[in-house]
Design a protein around this motif. Sequence first.
Motif, mmCIF file in Angstrom:
data_model
loop_
_atom_site.group_PDB
_atom_site.id
_atom_site.type_symbol
_atom_site.label_atom_id
_atom_site.label_comp_id
_atom_site.label_asym_id
_atom_site.label_seq_id
_atom_site.Cartn_x
_atom_site.Cartn_y
_atom_site.Cartn_z
ATOM 1 N N SER A 44 -0.522 -7.226 -0.476
ATOM 2 C CA SER A 44 -1.627 -6.677 0.312
ATOM 3 C C SER A 44 -1.536 -5.153 0.400
ATOM 4 O O SER A 44 -0.453 -4.592 0.566
ATOM 5 C CB SER A 44 -1.603 -7.258 1.728
ATOM 6 N N VAL A 45 -2.697 -4.500 0.307
ATOM 7 C CA VAL A 45 -2.736 -3.039 0.457
ATOM 8 C C VAL A 45 -3.586 -2.638 1.657
ATOM 9 O O VAL A 45 -3.999 -1.486 1.765
ATOM 10 C CB VAL A 45 -3.264 -2.364 -0.829
ATOM 11 N N THR A 83 -14.820 -2.890 1.243
ATOM 12 C CA THR A 83 -13.916 -3.367 0.194
ATOM 13 C C THR A 83 -14.642 -4.317 -0.739
ATOM 14 O O THR A 83 -15.394 -5.189 -0.292
ATOM 15 C CB THR A 83 -12.679 -4.065 0.792
ATOM 16 N N HIS A 115 -10.132 -5.636 -2.256
ATOM 17 C CA HIS A 115 -8.831 -5.382 -1.633
ATOM 18 C C HIS A 115 -8.656 -6.115 -0.310
ATOM 19 O O HIS A 115 -7.575 -6.079 0.264
ATOM 20 C CB HIS A 115 -8.618 -3.883 -1.394
ATOM 21 N N ALA A 117 0.836 -1.197 0.000
ATOM 22 C CA ALA A 117 0.000 0.000 0.000
ATOM 23 C C ALA A 117 0.870 1.245 0.000
ATOM 24 O O ALA A 117 2.073 1.201 0.293
ATOM 25 C CB ALA A 117 -0.920 0.009 1.220
ATOM 26 N N TYR A 167 -13.986 2.452 -8.100
ATOM 27 C CA TYR A 167 -12.588 2.424 -7.640
ATOM 28 C C TYR A 167 -12.087 3.857 -7.728
ATOM 29 O O TYR A 167 -12.004 4.432 -8.816
ATOM 30 C CB TYR A 167 -11.803 1.496 -8.561
ATOM 31 N N THR A 219 -7.934 -13.749 -0.104
ATOM 32 C CA THR A 219 -8.464 -12.382 -0.077
ATOM 33 C C THR A 219 -9.672 -12.188 -0.983
ATOM 34 O O THR A 219 -10.156 -11.067 -1.132
ATOM 35 C CB THR A 219 -7.383 -11.370 -0.500
#
Length: 534
Positions: free
Chosen positions: A128-129, A487, A490, A78, A452, A204
Motif C-alpha cells: 500500500s502507498v 486515485t 492506488h 509509500a 500518473y 484495492t
Amino acid sequence: MARSWWGWGNDEDAVRGAELNELLGRVRALMPGELTDHRPPDIASLGLPEPRVTAPASLAGLCSAEPADRAAHAHGKAYRDVVRNLQGDLRHVPDLVARPRDEREVTDLLDWCTREGIAVVPYGGGSSVVGGVEPRCDGRPGAVTLDMGRMDRVLEIDRTSRAARVQAGVFGPHLESRLRPHGLTLRHFPQSFEFSTLGGWLATRAGGHYATLYTHIDDLVESMRVVTPSGVSASRRLPGSGAGPSPDRLFLGSEGTLGVITEAWMRLQERPRRRAGASVRFADYAAAVAATRAIAQSGLNPANCRLLDAAESLLNAGVSVGGGVLVLAFESADHPVHHSLARAVELCRDHGGEPSADATGEPGGTSGTESGAARAAETWRSSFLRMPYQRDVLARHAVIAETFETACTWDKFEALHRAVTEAARQAMSEVTGTGVITCRFTHVYPDGPAPYFGVYAPGRWGSTVAQWDHIKAAVSEAIEASGGTITHHHAVGRDHRPWYDRQRPEPFAAALAAAKAALDPAGVLNPGVLLPAP
C-alpha cells in the motif's frame, strides 16, 4: 531471499554498484548539493512497545509478536513510509501479526477481535502507498495485522470456462507459475506484481498490465468469498448477472473495512503468443495526447498505450524529445496483431508522430535500424521495475521521489494537467526551492486518460515527510478542483481520505456507512480507512 523490513522488495535486489553510482550521478546533475546516505536502523534499536494484547491459546500459534514481524507490518511502501522507517519513526505498530491457514482460522480471529474490540488490519502484500495497512487505531485496546500469506493456493482450475479458484494470499509470481502449465494467465501485472497478492488487488481495485480494456482487477473477477464479522458472503459464479446490485462490487475496493477476502474465482486468458510493438516520438505534447486519444477511441485496444512526457522520457527512458514518447504494444493468443499496430502507428503519424523502425513487426522481429525511441521503450520498461528500489536510495539521500495518479475525461485533461503541474511546482518552490514533475499515462479509456505524475525534489533530512505532505496536499487540491479522481488505482487508505470524502456522493457515503455497521458492528476492520473510525 530476505524481504526488506524498511523498504521495497528483497534486500538482495537493492540498488548497488554501477547502478547506484549512475543514479546518484544523475541526482547530483539535477539537484546540486551534498548527498548524505542515511542507513536504516537495526530493528533491535527501535524500542517497540510491548504488545498490548495476548491471543487466546487456540489462536496463539497463528500470531507473532516478534519485533521484526511487527516492524515490517507497521507501514506500507509509500515514500513517506520508507522515510519514517529510515528515521525509526514507528509510532503505530501492530501488537500481533496473525497468519491464518484457512477460512476457519480467519473467522476465529475476527470473532476474537470483535469480542475484544481489537482492530484488524488486513495486510495483503503490504505494498500500500496510501496508509491502507498502517495500524493507526487510536482508542482501540490493540491492533492485529492479518497477513494472508499462508493462504496462497490455486484450489481449482476450470479449463472449459477458463477460470480458477484462488486463495487471496497468493503473490503474483506464484499465481502465474501455477497457471503456466495449463497455458493460462490472469494477465494482471501491476508494478507491485512480485510483492502484492490477489486479495490486495481485489481489496484495492488494483490497476494492472493492460492500458486499455481490462485495466482493473474488477474486470477479471467471476465470484468472491469474503469473511465478515457478521458472516460469510459468497457470490455465485456467473459470466454476468442483472440480479440487483452486484455483491462483489460491494467488496471490490473496500480495503479491508467490510470483510476479509479469502478466495475468488478469477477469469483467465490463454497465454499470448503473438506480439507487436513500437515507440513513437512526438515533437509536441498536445499532439502526442491527441494521438493517444485517437488510439483509445479507435477500438484497437492495445495492451500497452503509455505516453511518457518529455521529462519522463528523459529521466526514466534516457531519450530527449520535445513532446514525448508513446509506447505501444499489441498481443494475442489467437491471431496476428501487426495489422492493429500498423493502424495505431498510422493514427500517430496523422498527429505528427515518428514511429520506431520496427513499428509493424511481429514478436522478435526488428527491421532496419532500431530507433532511439524503440530503445527508449525497453529502457523505460526496465526502469519501471527498478523504480521502487531506486526510490529507496533517493529517500536515504533526502531526495523527495514520489508519485501520484488520477483520471479525468479527455475534455478536462489539458486544464487538469496545467493545474496539477502548476500546483506541484509552486509547492516544491515553497518547501524545497526547486524540483521536477513528470507525467505519463498508465491507462487510457475512450473517454479519458489516467495520468500518473512523478515528483523529484531536494529535501532536508528530518523534514522530507512534511515537505512531501505539503506537495501532496497541493496537488490533491488541484486534482479535486479540476474534476479528477483522487486515485485511479492506488486506493484511498487513510492518506486520501480528505479528498475521497469530498468526491463520493453523500447518499453513497451514508449507504457505505450502513453497510459497515451491518457487516462489522464493532467497527474493528481497518478503522479509519474509507470511513471515519467509530
